[in-house]
Scaffold this motif. Structure first.
Motif, PDB file in Angstrom:
ATOM      1  N   PRO A  92       0.810  -1.224   0.000  1.00 39.71           N
ATOM      2  CA  PRO A  92       0.000   0.000   0.000  1.00 39.71           C
ATOM      3  C   PRO A  92       0.843   1.274   0.000  1.00 39.71           C
ATOM      4  O   PRO A  92       0.399   2.310  -0.485  1.00 39.71           O
ATOM      5  N   ALA A  93       2.077   1.198   0.498  1.00 38.24           N
ATOM      6  CA  ALA A  93       2.950   2.370   0.541  1.00 38.24           C
ATOM      7  C   ALA A  93       3.620   2.639  -0.807  1.00 38.24           C
ATOM      8  O   ALA A  93       4.030   3.762  -1.084  1.00 38.24           O
ATOM      9  N   ASP A  94       3.759   1.589  -1.625  1.00 35.63           N
ATOM     10  CA  ASP A  94       4.413   1.736  -2.929  1.00 35.63           C
ATOM     11  C   ASP A  94       3.796   0.708  -3.875  1.00 35.63           C
ATOM     12  O   ASP A  94       4.143  -0.469  -3.826  1.00 35.63           O
ATOM     13  N   GLN A  95       2.882   1.161  -4.708  1.00 33.75           N
ATOM     14  CA  GLN A  95       2.126   0.279  -5.598  1.00 33.75           C
ATOM     15  C   GLN A  95       3.013  -0.541  -6.542  1.00 33.75           C
ATOM     16  O   GLN A  95       2.559  -1.530  -7.103  1.00 33.75           O
ATOM     17  N   ARG A  96       4.264  -0.131  -6.719  1.00 35.44           N
ATOM     18  CA  ARG A  96       5.167  -0.856  -7.615  1.00 35.44           C
ATOM     19  C   ARG A  96       5.726  -2.116  -6.976  1.00 35.44           C
ATOM     20  O   ARG A  96       6.231  -2.994  -7.651  1.00 35.44           O
ATOM     21  N   LYS A  97       5.639  -2.202  -5.639  1.00 33.98           N
ATOM     22  CA  LYS A  97       6.218  -3.332  -4.910  1.00 33.98           C
ATOM     23  C   LYS A  97       5.148  -4.324  -4.497  1.00 33.98           C
ATOM     24  O   LYS A  97       3.991  -3.968  -4.317  1.00 33.98           O
ATOM     25  N   GLN A  98       5.579  -5.572  -4.354  1.00 37.10           N
ATOM     26  CA  GLN A  98       4.693  -6.617  -3.872  1.00 37.10           C
ATOM     27  C   GLN A  98       5.226  -7.148  -2.551  1.00 37.10           C
ATOM     28  O   GLN A  98       6.429  -7.391  -2.413  1.00 37.10           O
ATOM     29  N   ILE A  99       4.325  -7.334  -1.611  1.00 34.30           N
ATOM     30  CA  ILE A  99       4.689  -7.906  -0.321  1.00 34.30           C
ATOM     31  C   ILE A  99       4.440  -9.406  -0.391  1.00 34.30           C
ATOM     32  O   ILE A  99       3.354  -9.852  -0.782  1.00 34.30           O
ATOM     33  N   LEU A 100       5.453 -10.170  -0.036  1.00 35.44           N
ATOM     34  CA  LEU A 100       5.361 -11.633  -0.044  1.00 35.44           C
ATOM     35  C   LEU A 100       4.961 -12.100   1.347  1.00 35.44           C
ATOM     36  O   LEU A 100       5.571 -11.704   2.342  1.00 35.44           O
ATOM     37  N   THR A 101       3.977 -12.971   1.428  1.00 36.29           N
ATOM     38  CA  THR A 101       3.479 -13.468   2.703  1.00 36.29           C
ATOM     39  C   THR A 101       3.315 -14.976   2.614  1.00 36.29           C
ATOM     40  O   THR A 101       2.733 -15.482   1.641  1.00 36.29           O
ATOM     41  N   ALA A 102       3.806 -15.685   3.623  1.00 29.40           N
ATOM     42  CA  ALA A 102       3.579 -17.124   3.702  1.00 29.40           C
ATOM     43  C   ALA A 102       2.095 -17.360   3.978  1.00 29.40           C
ATOM     44  O   ALA A 102       1.493 -16.679   4.805  1.00 29.40           O
ATOM     45  N   VAL A 103       1.505 -18.299   3.276  1.00 25.80           N
ATOM     46  CA  VAL A 103       0.078 -18.595   3.406  1.00 25.80           C
ATOM     47  C   VAL A 103      -0.144 -19.459   4.644  1.00 25.80           C
ATOM     48  O   VAL A 103       0.330 -20.593   4.713  1.00 25.80           O
ATOM     49  N   ARG A 104      -0.854 -18.898   5.627  1.00 20.13           N
ATOM     50  CA  ARG A 104      -1.093 -19.594   6.901  1.00 20.13           C
ATOM     51  C   ARG A 104      -1.877 -20.894   6.728  1.00 20.13           C
ATOM     52  O   ARG A 104      -1.679 -21.840   7.465  1.00 20.13           O
ATOM     53  N   GLU A 105      -2.767 -20.926   5.763  1.00 21.60           N
ATOM     54  CA  GLU A 105      -3.597 -22.110   5.561  1.00 21.60           C
ATOM     55  C   GLU A 105      -2.770 -23.345   5.196  1.00 21.60           C
ATOM     56  O   GLU A 105      -3.225 -24.464   5.397  1.00 21.60           O
ATOM     57  N   ARG A 106      -1.584 -23.143   4.692  1.00 18.83           N
ATOM     58  CA  ARG A 106      -0.713 -24.273   4.348  1.00 18.83           C
ATOM     59  C   ARG A 106       0.096 -24.753   5.543  1.00 18.83           C
ATOM     60  O   ARG A 106       0.787 -25.752   5.465  1.00 18.83           O
ATOM     61  N   ALA A 107       0.005 -24.040   6.680  1.00 16.85           N
ATOM     62  CA  ALA A 107       0.770 -24.413   7.879  1.00 16.85           C
ATOM     63  C   ALA A 107       0.417 -25.819   8.350  1.00 16.85           C
ATOM     64  O   ALA A 107       1.270 -26.542   8.861  1.00 16.85           O
ATOM     65  N   ARG A 108      -0.840 -26.217   8.190  1.00 13.37           N
ATOM     66  CA  ARG A 108      -1.263 -27.562   8.607  1.00 13.37           C
ATOM     67  C   ARG A 108      -0.471 -28.632   7.845  1.00 13.37           C
ATOM     68  O   ARG A 108      -0.028 -29.617   8.424  1.00 13.37           O
ATOM     69  N   GLU A 109      -0.288 -28.431   6.555  1.00 15.88           N
ATOM     70  CA  GLU A 109       0.473 -29.384   5.745  1.00 15.88           C
ATOM     71  C   GLU A 109       1.945 -29.412   6.163  1.00 15.88           C
ATOM     72  O   GLU A 109       2.557 -30.464   6.219  1.00 15.88           O
ATOM     73  N   LEU A 110       2.483 -28.220   6.440  1.00 15.48           N
ATOM     74  CA  LEU A 110       3.865 -28.157   6.914  1.00 15.48           C
ATOM     75  C   LEU A 110       3.997 -28.878   8.253  1.00 15.48           C
ATOM     76  O   LEU A 110       4.949 -29.626   8.473  1.00 15.48           O
ATOM     77  N   HIS A 111       3.021 -28.665   9.136  1.00 15.58           N
ATOM     78  CA  HIS A 111       3.067 -29.312  10.450  1.00 15.58           C
ATOM     79  C   HIS A 111       2.971 -30.834  10.321  1.00 15.58           C
ATOM     80  O   HIS A 111       3.598 -31.558  11.091  1.00 15.58           O
ATOM     81  N   ALA A 112       2.203 -31.322   9.346  1.00 21.07           N
ATOM     82  CA  ALA A 112       2.085 -32.764   9.145  1.00 21.07           C
ATOM     83  C   ALA A 112       3.448 -33.386   8.828  1.00 21.07           C
ATOM     84  O   ALA A 112       3.752 -34.504   9.267  1.00 21.07           O
ATOM     85  N   VAL A 113       4.264 -32.664   8.091  1.00 25.36           N
ATOM     86  CA  VAL A 113       5.603 -33.161   7.754  1.00 25.36           C
ATOM     87  C   VAL A 113       6.585 -32.877   8.893  1.00 25.36           C
ATOM     88  O   VAL A 113       7.353 -33.746   9.300  1.00 25.36           O
ATOM     89  N   LEU A 114       6.540 -31.651   9.419  1.00 24.84           N
ATOM     90  CA  LEU A 114       7.554 -31.225  10.388  1.00 24.84           C
ATOM     91  C   LEU A 114       7.225 -31.585  11.837  1.00 24.84           C
ATOM     92  O   LEU A 114       8.131 -31.681  12.661  1.00 24.84           O
ATOM     93  N   GLY A 115       5.951 -31.782  12.171  1.00 23.50           N
ATOM     94  CA  GLY A 115       5.555 -32.087  13.548  1.00 23.50           C
ATOM     95  C   GLY A 115       6.257 -33.306  14.127  1.00 23.50           C
ATOM     96  O   GLY A 115       6.859 -33.225  15.216  1.00 23.50           O
TER      97      GLY A 115
END
Length: 189
Positions: A92-115
């Motif tokens: 929102p501060a600079d329309q030319r840039k994109q903010i990358l965010t890890a998708v929380r909904e995939r955390a369950r799948e990561l936990h299944a492997v890493l737990g």
């Protein structure tokens, strides 16, 4: 009972000469297997790890932290986005840039492997007393800082002072040093 200076030196040589190298190699191979299990490449997996640990950021910051080129980061982000692990939002501060965010909904799948791996890692610490656990935590903290520092130094920032090196390790280098070809000609990175 304190160790004799000779035994202490012998243990230090064994740790530095063999044990750390073996552990490092095992860790790299382990992370390749984790990445494969998640359907990612090793670099993609570790970039996702950075985003999960440090939170949303722009691609330039992820490149600086990892030491990857902007082109390589573009590929990593595209693969992570296709796999559903990362989303891009307009800054929102600079329309030319994109903010990358890890998708929380995939955390369950990561936990299944890493737990189960985390559970096994915790079991490794069973039987250590509080003083030993403090020593292990201190060693891991110091060795992580050591690795960040030497990563910065290996990337050509050998003239940094200790505080500057620590700061650079937090964000990574701004650009990669020129690489040499086999004929000795420098080429850009």
């Amino acid at each position: 009972m304190p160790l004799s200076p000779a035994r202490s030196h012998e243990l230090t040589d064994e740790i530095v000469g063999q044990l750390l190298r073996r552990q490092s190699t095992a860790a790299v191979l382990f992370h390749h297997a984790v990445a494969e299990r998640l359907g990612l490449g090793p670099t993609d997996h570790k970039c996702l790890d950075v985003l999960r640990e440090r939170g949303p950021m722009i691609g330039r910051d992820l490149a600086a932290i990892t030491g990857l080129t902007s082109g390589a980061i573009t590929g990593v982000v595209a693969r992570l986005e296709r796999a559903g692990y990362v989303r891009r939002d307009v800054d929102p501060a600079d329309q030319r840039k994109q903010i990358l965010t890890a998708v929380r909904e995939r955390a369950r799948e990561l936990h299944a492997v890493l737990g189960p791996i985390r559970d096994d890692a915790a079991a490794l610490l069973d039987g250590f007393d509080t003083h030993q656990l403090d020593a292990i935590a201190a060693f891991l903290t110091r060795s992580t800082a050591f690795l960040h520092r030497h990563t910065v130094l290996l990337r050509g920032h050998a003239t940094l002072t200790a505080p500057q090196t620590a700061a650079a390790a937090q964000i990574g280098p701004r650009r990669r040093p020129a690489r040499r070809t086999t004929r000795g000609h420098a080429r850009g990175g």
